[in-house]
Design a protein around this motif. Structure first.
Motif, PDB file in Angstrom:
ATOM      1  N   ASP A  12      45.291  73.764   1.633  1.00 15.95           N
ATOM      2  CA  ASP A  12      43.977  73.534   2.445  1.00 15.95           C
ATOM      3  C   ASP A  12      43.238  72.279   2.266  1.00 15.95           C
ATOM      4  O   ASP A  12      42.111  72.184   2.619  1.00 15.95           O
ATOM      5  N   GLN A  13      44.117  71.249   2.455  1.00 17.95           N
ATOM      6  CA  GLN A  13      43.708  69.936   2.726  1.00 17.95           C
ATOM      7  C   GLN A  13      43.941  69.628   3.916  1.00 17.95           C
ATOM      8  O   GLN A  13      44.957  69.736   4.818  1.00 17.95           O
ATOM      9  N   LEU A  14      42.771  68.694   4.602  1.00 14.86           N
ATOM     10  CA  LEU A  14      42.857  68.115   5.908  1.00 14.86           C
ATOM     11  C   LEU A  14      43.972  67.014   5.853  1.00 14.86           C
ATOM     12  O   LEU A  14      43.900  66.252   5.053  1.00 14.86           O
ATOM     13  N   LEU A  15      44.859  67.079   6.957  1.00 12.56           N
ATOM     14  CA  LEU A  15      45.764  65.837   7.094  1.00 12.56           C
ATOM     15  C   LEU A  15      45.071  64.672   8.139  1.00 12.56           C
ATOM     16  O   LEU A  15      44.419  65.280   9.267  1.00 12.56           O
ATOM     17  N   ILE A  16      44.682  63.640   7.641  1.00 11.83           N
ATOM     18  CA  ILE A  16      44.084  62.576   8.531  1.00 11.83           C
ATOM     19  C   ILE A  16      45.128  61.559   8.554  1.00 11.83           C
ATOM     20  O   ILE A  16      45.420  60.712   7.705  1.00 11.83           O
ATOM     21  N   SER A  17      45.670  61.330   9.824  1.00 12.45           N
ATOM     22  CA  SER A  17      46.543  60.362  10.416  1.00 12.45           C
ATOM     23  C   SER A  17      45.724  59.061  10.674  1.00 12.45           C
ATOM     24  O   SER A  17      44.921  59.106  11.688  1.00 12.45           O
ATOM     25  N   ILE A  18      46.269  57.890  10.053  1.00 10.43           N
ATOM     26  CA  ILE A  18      45.833  56.697  10.648  1.00 10.43           C
ATOM     27  C   ILE A  18      46.894  56.065  11.299  1.00 10.43           C
ATOM     28  O   ILE A  18      47.826  55.397  10.772  1.00 10.43           O
ATOM     29  N   HIS A  19      46.437  55.842  12.582  1.00  5.66           N
ATOM     30  CA  HIS A  19      47.589  55.349  13.771  1.00  5.66           C
ATOM     31  C   HIS A  19      47.034  54.721  14.574  1.00  5.66           C
ATOM     32  O   HIS A  19      45.799  54.768  15.093  1.00  5.66           O
ATOM     33  N   ALA A  20      47.966  53.746  15.280  1.00  2.00           N
ATOM     34  CA  ALA A  20      47.549  53.113  16.397  1.00  2.00           C
ATOM     35  C   ALA A  20      48.289  53.719  17.609  1.00  2.00           C
ATOM     36  O   ALA A  20      49.348  54.323  17.473  1.00  2.00           O
ATOM     37  N   PHE A  21      47.803  53.386  18.844  1.00  2.00           N
ATOM     38  CA  PHE A  21      48.697  53.724  19.916  1.00  2.00           C
ATOM     39  C   PHE A  21      49.186  52.393  20.684  1.00  2.00           C
ATOM     40  O   PHE A  21      47.990  51.479  20.954  1.00  2.00           O
ATOM     41  N   LEU A  22      50.364  52.372  20.777  1.00  2.00           N
ATOM     42  CA  LEU A  22      50.891  51.221  21.458  1.00  2.00           C
ATOM     43  C   LEU A  22      51.071  51.299  23.015  1.00  2.00           C
ATOM     44  O   LEU A  22      51.874  52.454  23.167  1.00  2.00           O
ATOM     45  N   ILE A  23      50.523  50.854  23.955  1.00  2.00           N
ATOM     46  CA  ILE A  23      50.667  51.242  25.349  1.00  2.00           C
ATOM     47  C   ILE A  23      51.318  49.967  26.253  1.00  2.00           C
ATOM     48  O   ILE A  23      50.771  48.981  26.016  1.00  2.00           O
ATOM     49  N   ARG A  24      52.134  50.323  27.166  1.00  2.00           N
ATOM     50  CA  ARG A  24      52.469  49.329  27.963  1.00  2.00           C
ATOM     51  C   ARG A  24      52.244  50.117  29.379  1.00  2.00           C
ATOM     52  O   ARG A  24      52.430  51.175  29.610  1.00  2.00           O
ATOM     53  N   ALA A  25      51.107  49.076  30.186  1.00  3.47           N
ATOM     54  CA  ALA A  25      50.753  49.780  31.463  1.00  3.47           C
ATOM     55  C   ALA A  25      50.536  48.605  32.375  1.00  3.47           C
ATOM     56  O   ALA A  25      49.857  47.450  31.980  1.00  3.47           O
ATOM     57  N   GLY A  26      51.231  48.682  33.495  1.00  2.81           N
ATOM     58  CA  GLY A  26      50.908  47.608  34.426  1.00  2.81           C
ATOM     59  C   GLY A  26      51.354  46.257  34.029  1.00  2.81           C
ATOM     60  O   GLY A  26      50.401  45.260  34.361  1.00  2.81           O
ATOM     61  N   GLY A  27      52.097  46.074  33.238  1.00  3.22           N
ATOM     62  CA  GLY A  27      52.494  44.729  32.571  1.00  3.22           C
ATOM     63  C   GLY A  27      51.869  44.321  31.368  1.00  3.22           C
ATOM     64  O   GLY A  27      51.867  43.160  31.043  1.00  3.22           O
ATOM     65  N   LEU A  28      50.772  45.018  30.947  1.00  2.00           N
ATOM     66  CA  LEU A  28      49.897  44.672  29.709  1.00  2.00           C
ATOM     67  C   LEU A  28      50.657  45.479  28.622  1.00  2.00           C
ATOM     68  O   LEU A  28      50.829  46.583  28.516  1.00  2.00           O
TER      69      LEU A  28
END
Ligand SMILES: [Zn+2]
Length: 291
Positions: A58-74
């Motif tokens: 009954d523990q909440l799972l909390i993920s600390i993550h980043a999203f790495l995005i490639r979009a329109g050359g950026l």
């Protein structure tokens, strides 16, 4: 289990590529994150919350993550997690981290120098940490070639507000970016390019924004801390310890779910553990997260 929680996940939304990079996954009793929450209150929603988002204890799972995005050359990073060497005395599991986050970014094809934009959904410490790194006794920008986009409303609030969690993140992860001239203060529906834009989702913090990704008729939204945990889809009024404006945060969650339970919007939860992505669907009078 650990591998599953930390695996690199990727998605494609039209032409946009998105990869999740996990810094750390925490487990927390329900009442630590939600002051009026209990495991019993969430029990009726076990069929979709367990085992991905609430574990067998009954523990909440909390993920600390980043999203790495490639979009329109950026190359874009959305939310920079907690960072290494940050002193967070109130948060034992988070204190003074030393993870290979930057090395892992490079392995995924995103070396720090390649980052063009840093987006922060809001300015809490676990969303700005890697903005800077400690060199000698100085916090310097981690992404020297990036423009860092901070919400004007958000910075307007934190620039004069006390940090109740005493994390030092203003001094360590925000002011050094402003001082280096790398910050752009933007409004809450700023458009980064044809595929990536901000949408205002205030309440968790006054200038909180989410990230809308739209390409070739497909769309996804990175929700930041509008939702700390998928259980808030069933219980949007739970008292979240991080919410600055509770009533407004609850209303934002409800309005958002009404709008985006449209079957076509992929939700990418900023602290949602694996599988992290899913859809919001109606569930009786409320909503649930289907991954
Ligand atoms: Zn957070």
């Amino acid at each position: 289990m650990t591998d599953r929680l930390y695996q690199d996940l990727s998605w494609k939304i039209g032409d946009v590529e998105i990869t999740r990079l996990v810094e750390v996954v925490l487990k927390s009793p329900v009442e630590t994150l939600f002051t009026d929450g209990t495991a019993e209150i969430l029990e009726p929603f076990s069929d979709w919350l367990k085992p991905n988002f609430i574990d067998e204890n009954d523990q909440l799972l909390i993920s600390i993550h980043a999203f790495l995005i490639r979009a329109g050359g950026l190359n874009i990073i959305v939310d920079t997690c907690s960072g290494n060497g940050k002193k967070l005395p109130l948060f034992e599991e988070w204190n003074d981290l030393n993870t290979p986050f930057l090395e892992n970014m490079a392995k995924l094809g995103f070396p720090a120098e390649s980052i063009d934009r840093v987006l922060c959904t809001h300015l809490h410490f676990d969303h700005v940490g890697w903005n800077t790194k400690l060199v000698g006794d100085e916090w310097i920008p981690t992404f020297p070639n990036a423009r860092y986009l901070f919400g004007e409303t958000e910075w307007g609030f934190w620039s004069v507000e006390e940090d109740h969690f005493d994390t030092g993140c203003k001094e360590q992860a925000i002011l050094p970016i402003l001082d280096a001239g790398l910050a752009d203060l933007v409004d809450s529906n700023h458009k980064i390019n044809d595929e990536i834009s901000l949408i205002p989702t205030p309440g968790h913090t006054p200038g909180h924004v989410s990230i809308l990704i739209a390409s070739k008729g497909e769309q996804a939204i990175v929700t930041g801390d509008m939702f700390h945990h998928p259980c808030q889809m069933a219980k949007p009024g739970l008292l979240d310890i991080g919410d600055v404006e509770h009533d407004r945060a609850e209303q934002t969650r409800i309005d958002f779910m009404k709008t985006y339970s449209d079957g076509k919007t992929t939700i990418l939860g900023t602290h949602f553990a694996t599988p992290t992505s899913g859809k919001i669907v109606r569930d009786g009078d409320g909503f649930k997260f289907v991954s």
